[in-house]
Structure formats: structure tokens, C-alpha cells
Design a protein around this motif. Structure first.
Motif, PDB file in Angstrom:
ATOM      1  N   GLU A 146       3.259   2.327 -21.458  1.00 34.00           N
ATOM      2  CA  GLU A 146       1.877   1.897 -21.264  1.00 34.00           C
ATOM      3  C   GLU A 146       1.724   0.840 -20.173  1.00 34.00           C
ATOM      4  OE1 GLU A 146       0.503   0.581 -25.035  1.00 34.00           O
ATOM      5  OE2 GLU A 146       0.501   2.583 -25.936  1.00 34.00           O
ATOM      6  N   LYS A 147       2.817   0.194 -19.775  1.00 36.20           N
ATOM      7  CA  LYS A 147       2.727  -0.911 -18.814  1.00 36.20           C
ATOM      8  C   LYS A 147       3.143  -0.454 -17.416  1.00 36.20           C
ATOM      9  CE  LYS A 147       3.336  -4.669 -22.134  1.00 36.20           C
ATOM     10  NZ  LYS A 147       3.362  -3.810 -23.332  1.00 36.20           N
ATOM     11  N   SER A 148       2.444  -0.989 -16.417  1.00 35.52           N
ATOM     12  CA  SER A 148       2.771  -0.686 -15.025  1.00 35.52           C
ATOM     13  C   SER A 148       3.981  -1.499 -14.577  1.00 35.52           C
ATOM     14  CB  SER A 148       1.570  -1.010 -14.131  1.00 35.52           C
ATOM     15  OG  SER A 148       1.357  -2.425 -14.092  1.00 35.52           O
ATOM     16  N   PHE A 193       0.831  -1.204   0.000  1.00 32.48           N
ATOM     17  CA  PHE A 193       0.000   0.000   0.000  1.00 32.48           C
ATOM     18  C   PHE A 193       0.865   1.254   0.000  1.00 32.48           C
ATOM     19  CE2 PHE A 193      -2.936  -3.140   1.617  1.00 32.48           C
ATOM     20  CZ  PHE A 193      -4.161  -2.747   1.096  1.00 32.48           C
ATOM     21  N   GLY A 194       2.137   1.130  -0.344  1.00 28.01           N
ATOM     22  CA  GLY A 194       3.095   2.214  -0.213  1.00 28.01           C
ATOM     23  C   GLY A 194       2.660   3.487  -0.918  1.00 28.01           C
ATOM     24  N   THR A 195       2.946   4.625  -0.289  1.00 29.41           N
ATOM     25  CA  THR A 195       2.613   5.918  -0.879  1.00 29.41           C
ATOM     26  C   THR A 195       3.855   6.810  -0.946  1.00 29.41           C
ATOM     27  OG1 THR A 195       1.894   6.656   1.320  1.00 29.41           O
ATOM     28  CG2 THR A 195       0.194   5.894  -0.194  1.00 29.41           C
ATOM     29  N   ARG A 196       5.021   6.191  -1.185  1.00 31.75           N
ATOM     30  CA  ARG A 196       6.246   6.984  -1.247  1.00 31.75           C
ATOM     31  C   ARG A 196       6.294   7.881  -2.479  1.00 31.75           C
ATOM     32  NH1 ARG A 196      11.166   2.963  -0.361  1.00 31.75           N
ATOM     33  NH2 ARG A 196       9.940   1.678  -1.797  1.00 31.75           N
ATOM     34  N   LEU A 197       5.443   7.583  -3.463  1.00 37.17           N
ATOM     35  CA  LEU A 197       5.328   8.464  -4.622  1.00 37.17           C
ATOM     36  C   LEU A 197       4.020   9.254  -4.580  1.00 37.17           C
ATOM     37  CD1 LEU A 197       6.771   6.338  -7.593  1.00 37.17           C
ATOM     38  CD2 LEU A 197       7.928   7.978  -6.122  1.00 37.17           C
ATOM     39  N   PHE A 198       3.509   9.519  -3.378  1.00 35.11           N
ATOM     40  CA  PHE A 198       2.340  10.381  -3.223  1.00 35.11           C
ATOM     41  C   PHE A 198       2.669  11.774  -3.766  1.00 35.11           C
ATOM     42  CE2 PHE A 198      -0.072  13.491  -0.738  1.00 35.11           C
ATOM     43  CZ  PHE A 198      -1.351  13.004  -0.843  1.00 35.11           C
ATOM     44  N   PRO A 199       1.741  12.425  -4.488  1.00 38.74           N
ATOM     45  CA  PRO A 199       0.340  12.069  -4.687  1.00 38.74           C
ATOM     46  C   PRO A 199       0.051  11.235  -5.941  1.00 38.74           C
ATOM     47  CG  PRO A 199       0.700  14.293  -5.442  1.00 38.74           C
ATOM     48  CD  PRO A 199       2.023  13.817  -4.894  1.00 38.74           C
ATOM     49  N   LEU A 200       1.078  10.818  -6.692  1.00 42.47           N
ATOM     50  CA  LEU A 200       0.807   9.910  -7.809  1.00 42.47           C
ATOM     51  C   LEU A 200       0.281   8.583  -7.298  1.00 42.47           C
ATOM     52  CD1 LEU A 200       3.747  10.211 -10.382  1.00 42.47           C
ATOM     53  CD2 LEU A 200       1.490  11.274 -10.456  1.00 42.47           C
ATOM     54  N   SER A 201       0.904   8.081  -6.232  1.00 43.62           N
ATOM     55  CA  SER A 201       0.567   6.779  -5.671  1.00 43.62           C
ATOM     56  C   SER A 201      -0.310   6.972  -4.437  1.00 43.62           C
ATOM     57  CB  SER A 201       1.862   6.043  -5.303  1.00 43.62           C
ATOM     58  OG  SER A 201       1.599   4.835  -4.645  1.00 43.62           O
ATOM     59  N   ARG A 202      -1.425   6.225  -4.374  1.00 40.75           N
ATOM     60  CA  ARG A 202      -2.310   6.240  -3.209  1.00 40.75           C
ATOM     61  C   ARG A 202      -2.493   4.804  -2.722  1.00 40.75           C
ATOM     62  NH1 ARG A 202      -5.136  11.421  -3.944  1.00 40.75           N
ATOM     63  NH2 ARG A 202      -3.775  12.494  -5.427  1.00 40.75           N
ATOM     64  N   SER A 203      -2.975   4.639  -1.519  1.00 38.14           N
ATOM     65  CA  SER A 203      -3.100   3.298  -0.944  1.00 38.14           C
ATOM     66  C   SER A 203      -3.908   2.354  -1.834  1.00 38.14           C
ATOM     67  CB  SER A 203      -3.745   3.368   0.441  1.00 38.14           C
ATOM     68  OG  SER A 203      -2.913   4.055   1.345  1.00 38.14           O
ATOM     69  N   ASN A 204      -4.992   2.856  -2.427  1.00 38.20           N
ATOM     70  CA  ASN A 204      -5.838   2.003  -3.258  1.00 38.20           C
ATOM     71  C   ASN A 204      -5.381   1.934  -4.709  1.00 38.20           C
ATOM     72  OD1 ASN A 204      -7.440   1.253  -1.140  1.00 38.20           O
ATOM     73  ND2 ASN A 204      -9.190   2.522  -1.700  1.00 38.20           N
ATOM     74  N   TYR A 205      -4.343   2.706  -5.048  1.00 38.52           N
ATOM     75  CA  TYR A 205      -3.784   2.650  -6.400  1.00 38.52           C
ATOM     76  C   TYR A 205      -2.290   2.955  -6.298  1.00 38.52           C
ATOM     77  CZ  TYR A 205      -3.794   2.992 -11.518  1.00 38.52           C
ATOM     78  OH  TYR A 205      -3.570   2.779 -12.853  1.00 38.52           O
ATOM     79  N   PRO A 206      -1.533   2.024  -5.671  1.00 41.68           N
ATOM     80  CA  PRO A 206      -0.121   2.283  -5.384  1.00 41.68           C
ATOM     81  C   PRO A 206       0.759   2.181  -6.622  1.00 41.68           C
ATOM     82  CG  PRO A 206      -0.743   0.102  -4.631  1.00 41.68           C
ATOM     83  CD  PRO A 206      -2.000   0.754  -5.112  1.00 41.68           C
ATOM     84  N   LYS A 207       2.043   2.512  -6.427  1.00 47.08           N
ATOM     85  CA  LYS A 207       2.941   2.730  -7.561  1.00 47.08           C
ATOM     86  C   LYS A 207       3.087   1.512  -8.465  1.00 47.08           C
ATOM     87  CE  LYS A 207       7.270   1.511  -5.189  1.00 47.08           C
ATOM     88  NZ  LYS A 207       8.645   1.906  -4.853  1.00 47.08           N
ATOM     89  N   ASP A 219       7.120  -3.812  -7.524  1.00 42.79           N
ATOM     90  CA  ASP A 219       7.255  -2.355  -7.641  1.00 42.79           C
ATOM     91  C   ASP A 219       8.687  -1.904  -7.910  1.00 42.79           C
ATOM     92  OD1 ASP A 219       8.381  -2.944  -5.203  1.00 42.79           O
ATOM     93  OD2 ASP A 219       7.170  -1.537  -4.043  1.00 42.79           O
ATOM     94  N   GLN A 220       9.476  -2.772  -8.538  1.00 45.05           N
ATOM     95  CA  GLN A 220      10.847  -2.419  -8.883  1.00 45.05           C
ATOM     96  C   GLN A 220      11.007  -2.320 -10.394  1.00 45.05           C
ATOM     97  OE1 GLN A 220      13.313  -5.464  -7.143  1.00 45.05           O
ATOM     98  NE2 GLN A 220      13.008  -4.724  -5.051  1.00 45.05           N
ATOM     99  N   LEU A 221      11.952  -1.503 -10.808  1.00 48.48           N
ATOM    100  CA  LEU A 221      12.299  -1.394 -12.218  1.00 48.48           C
ATOM    101  C   LEU A 221      13.631  -2.099 -12.416  1.00 48.48           C
ATOM    102  CD1 LEU A 221      11.129  -0.019 -14.770  1.00 48.48           C
ATOM    103  CD2 LEU A 221      12.718   1.858 -14.354  1.00 48.48           C
TER     104      LEU A 221
END
Length: 450
Positions: free
Chosen positions: A32-34, A10-24, A112-114
């Protein structure tokens, strides 16, 4: 080879792009790909779809399934009753795989790693596989800088294709990180390879409270197991851990500074996603859907979303967690949801909110429908602006076409469905004294939600 992908964060270290219900991990940061989809594609290099097990939670389960459908890789999805960190999650998936193949070799990845899937990566996986009879293998990224945001691994005795782990060390200060770089320490990548039998034997010996919990059903197991990472719970206790060095581009994207470091830059070294005008700005990261203009601003992060604007020095973006914690303490929904909220049937977007009314845009995917429900505290007025809706309103079911509308009084059972082959778009106007998602009583649901 089997693969476990951990996708419940549920990480939000990239808030406000990332939110608990739509994390990074579910955001398409690059193309186009997550990051999650990239992890699944990386897993498919060594595993068939039926050999890939994704571990997630009830909040993200439908995001996972939707994104798997987009890349047409139908993996196994395991739902955790609650998050208990990485050791219970990996143990849960390993036991499931062990039921199928007790000699299975398993690769465990974060979602969640590149990471670049080069030939070096392939060779490292093959080297790790050879060590799994005697070791749980972790991967150590060969450092390129004295990074203070990563944990490190100190290699010990040489093995074929790797090293015994001498020690795991915490995130260092700058001076210590420089020392680690000279002494050939490795970044702890949080990627693991092991045999199912050996992992479970080591877990039984060194993490019995986790192993024994899973002698019960999943719900009870997650009540009993402690919340603990695989590093603290197992790898720092067993002597049978090896590390394979991995020389490839890797980033855990733990901050906007990290995102800046790996992104394409303009002639003034700005990273821009959107439109940016400046006479003098340099070394900024700018993300916005609207025009951003600055004067005398450099080395900054400016992240603008529909409901939140975040501005801070680029080298302090790791402190964003302090902002999200303040929002959590206030029970502010913005740390949880974007203005666009994903549901298993589609999305809804909050357009306008006041104390007595709320306006949303609903997009229902083809051949999907919301739950059969009613509300105690609000009425709803639906205006179809695209497609054709099949509406259940009380005892009646009928079609509502583009340009038409229907009114649903409070305490009336209702449902919105899309019988067509194109997305259904509806503007919803809610009126009442409680305009929250908590005021939903579900009578029937295609997705088994509460």
C-alpha cells in the motif's frame, strides 16, 4: 540526525506505469505504500518529522504533501523552482538545515529506491556518522551480481567503519563488471551522510559556482547554479570522501527487469500483477488491470495501462527511455500524465475524448475545492454522481446533489467545492474547440498555483 529526501525526479524508466507527473517514487509498487513513503519511514528511524526535509518541485509538491498525510509524518517540504540535479538540491536543503543547527549531521536519501532497513543498515548509518568530521560519506552496496546498470566505487585506504574512496567509475560492460566484483568494488547507492559545516566548506572549495549561487534568494540561486549531480560536481573533486559498505537488499528499480528480479514469482517464474493465463509462458513480468493471455511468450515484459500497452523482451526494458523520448518529441501528453491525473484537490480521470468533446470523472476530496476559474474555449456540464457539490456558477452559488446537474457556459467564472465528509464524484462533459488544461484562467486558488 537530519534527513534530506530527494523527491523531485520526473523519471519515466518504468513507463507506462510511471509518468512525469506521477513518477515511480509515488507509485505503490509494493503493498500500500509508495517508494517515497517507504523512504520517509526509513528516515524516521533516525530523524524526527521536523528534522526531515523533502526536496521536490511544484508539480509534485501536492503529491508529496498528500502522501505525507497518509502516513502521518508532517515533514518540511522545500520546493525547487526548477530541477538542477542533486548537488543544488542537497545544497539548498543543507543550507536550510544549517540555519537551524550548524552542527547538524545529515543523511541524504533518494525517494525512488527500495532498501531493507535491517540492523546492518542501522550499523552502517552509525559508522558513517563517526566519519563525518573529516569526510563526506557515501554508501556502497556490496554487489551480488556483476550488474551493468549501476555505477561502482573502488574502495581505497581502510578507515574505521569504512574506506577512503579511491575512485568512482561509470556503468561497466559485463566483462568489466565481473572484474569489479572480484576486486570488491561496491555499487554506488546514491546515499550520503555528512555534517552541514563540512559539506558546505567542501562545496565552497570544490563547487563554488553552486555554493555562490545560493548567496542569492532561491529563485535567483536556481537561475545561476549549474545543473550538476553531487557525484560530478563535488565527490569526484574533493579528496575527502569515504565509503561505508552496506550489505542489504537494495535496488534502484531502474527497469522492469529490476522490478522482476525482486518480485514474488509463480511456479513458472512469472511475476504477475493482475490476471494472467498461459499454457507455456515463463519468466515474464505481467502488469495489467485486464486479463492477459499468451502462447509461446517467455522472458517478456507486458505492461498494460488504461492508455498504453508496452511489450518488449525483459532484458531490453532499460531502453524504454527511447520510447518516452519519441513521445516527448511529439508533445504527446501520455508521457506526462496517466488517464488518472492527481491534483491538490483530488483527481480527474479521462473517460472519453474526441475533437469536440471530452468526458472526465472528477473526484474532489472532502472539504477541498478546485480553483475559481473560467475557460475561453469550452463549456462544461457537471453531473453529480456521488456526494453533494457546492457550485459557483457566475454570480450564483448553490448545492447540486447526487443525480442533479448544472451547465457552465464558456467565459463564465465557476468553482466546484466539496463541503461534505465523503469524496464528491462528478462526471464532467467539456464541449469546445480547445479541450486542454492550458485553457484555464484561475481567478483564485487555495493552492497558489499559477
Amino acid at each position: 540526525m537530519y534527513t534530506i529526501i530527494l523527491a523531485g525526479g520526473f523519471g519515466t524508466r518504468l513507463f507506462p506505469l510511471s509518468r512525469s507527473n506521477y513518477p515511480k517514487q509515488f507509485i505503490p509498487l509494493f503493498g500500500e505504500k509508495s517508494l517515497f513513503q517507504k523512504a520517509v519511514l526509513r528516515a524516521s528511524l533516525f530523524s524526527k518529522p521536523e528534522e526531515i526535509f523533502v526536496v521536490t518541485n511544484d508539480t509534485h509538491k501536492f503529491l508529496v504533501e498528500d502522501q505525507l498525510n497518509q502516513i502521518i509524518i508532517p515533514c518540511n517540504v522545500l520546493e525547487e523552482p526548477c530541477g538542477k540535479n542533486t548537488l543544488p538540491a542537497i545544497t539548498y536543503a543543507t543550507l536550510k538545515i544549517h540555519e537551524i543547527d550548524n552542527n547538524a549531521i545529515i543523511l541524504a536519501l533518494s525517494s525512488d529506491q527500495l532498501l531493507d532497513e535491517t540492523e546492518t543498515y542501522n550499523q552502517a548509518i552509525k559508522a558513517a556518522e563517526k566519519l563525518t568530521k573529516k569526510y563526506i560519506v557515501t554508501f556502497g552496496i556490496v554487489p551480488t551480481t556483476p550488474h551493468t546498470g549501476y555505477g561502482y566505487i573502488r574502495p581505497g585506504d581502510k578507515l574505521e567503519g569504512g574506506y577512503k574512496v579511491s575512485a568512482f567509475v561509470e556503468k561497466p560492460d559485463k566483462h568489466t563488471a565481473e572484474k569489479y566484483l572480484k576486486e570488491r568494488y561496491l555499487w554506488n547507492a546514491g546515499i550520503f551522510c555528512f555534517s552541514a559545516n563540512f559539506f558546505l566548506d567542501e562545496c565552497r572549495k570544490y563547487a563554488p559556482e553552486v555554493f555562490n549561487a545560493f548567496s542569492h534568494n532561491v529563485a535567483k540561486a536556481y537561475e545561476l547554479t549549474p545543473k550538476i549531480s553531487i557525484d560530478y560536481g563535488l565527490l569526484e573533486k574533493t579528496p575527502n570522501v569515504a565509503v561505508v559498505p552496506l550489505s542489504t537488499a537494495w535496488n534502484d528499480l531502474g527497469s522492469f527487469e529490476a522490478l522482476y528480479s525482486i518480485s514474488e514469482k509463480d511456479i513458472n517464474s512469472n511475476v504477475v500483477n493482475g490476471e494472467y493465463i498461459t499454457p507455456d509462458g515463463k519468466n515474464n513480468i505481467i502488469i495489467s488491470d485486464k486479463l492477459i493471455s499468451t502462447i509461446g511468450i517467455s522472458e517478456m515484459a507486458i505492461i498494460d495501462t488504461a492508455d498504453v500497452l508496452m511489450i518488449c523482451p525483459k532484458n531490453q526494458t532499460q531502453k524504454i527511455g527511447e520510447i518516452t523520448e519519441q513521445l516527448r518529441q511529439k508533445n504527446d501528453d501520455r508521457v506526462v500524465n496517466h488517464t488518472i491525473v492527481h491534483r491538490p484537490w483530488g483527481t480527474y480521470t479521462t473517460l472519453l475524448r474526441s475533437k469536440t468533446f471530452l468526458i472526465k470523472k472528477l473526484v474532489v476530496a472532502p472539504h477541498k475545492r478546485i480553483s475559481l476559474q473560467y475557460h475561453n474555449h469550452r463549456s462544461e456540464h457537471w453531473v453529480v454522481v456521488g456526494g453533494i457539490a457546492e457550485v459557483t456558477n457566475g454570480e450564483n452559488t448553490f448545492l447540486v446533489r447526487t443525480g442533479e446537474s448544472t451547465f457552465v457556459p464558456a467565459n463564465t467564472i465557476h468553482r466546484l467545492a466539496n463541503p461534505g465528509d465523503v469524496p464528491l464524484e462528478v462526471v464532467e462533459v467539456q464541449n469546445g474547440d480547445l479541450l486542454t488544461e492550458e485553457d484555464i484562467v484561475r481567478c483564485d486558488d487555495d493552492y497558489q498555483r499559477k
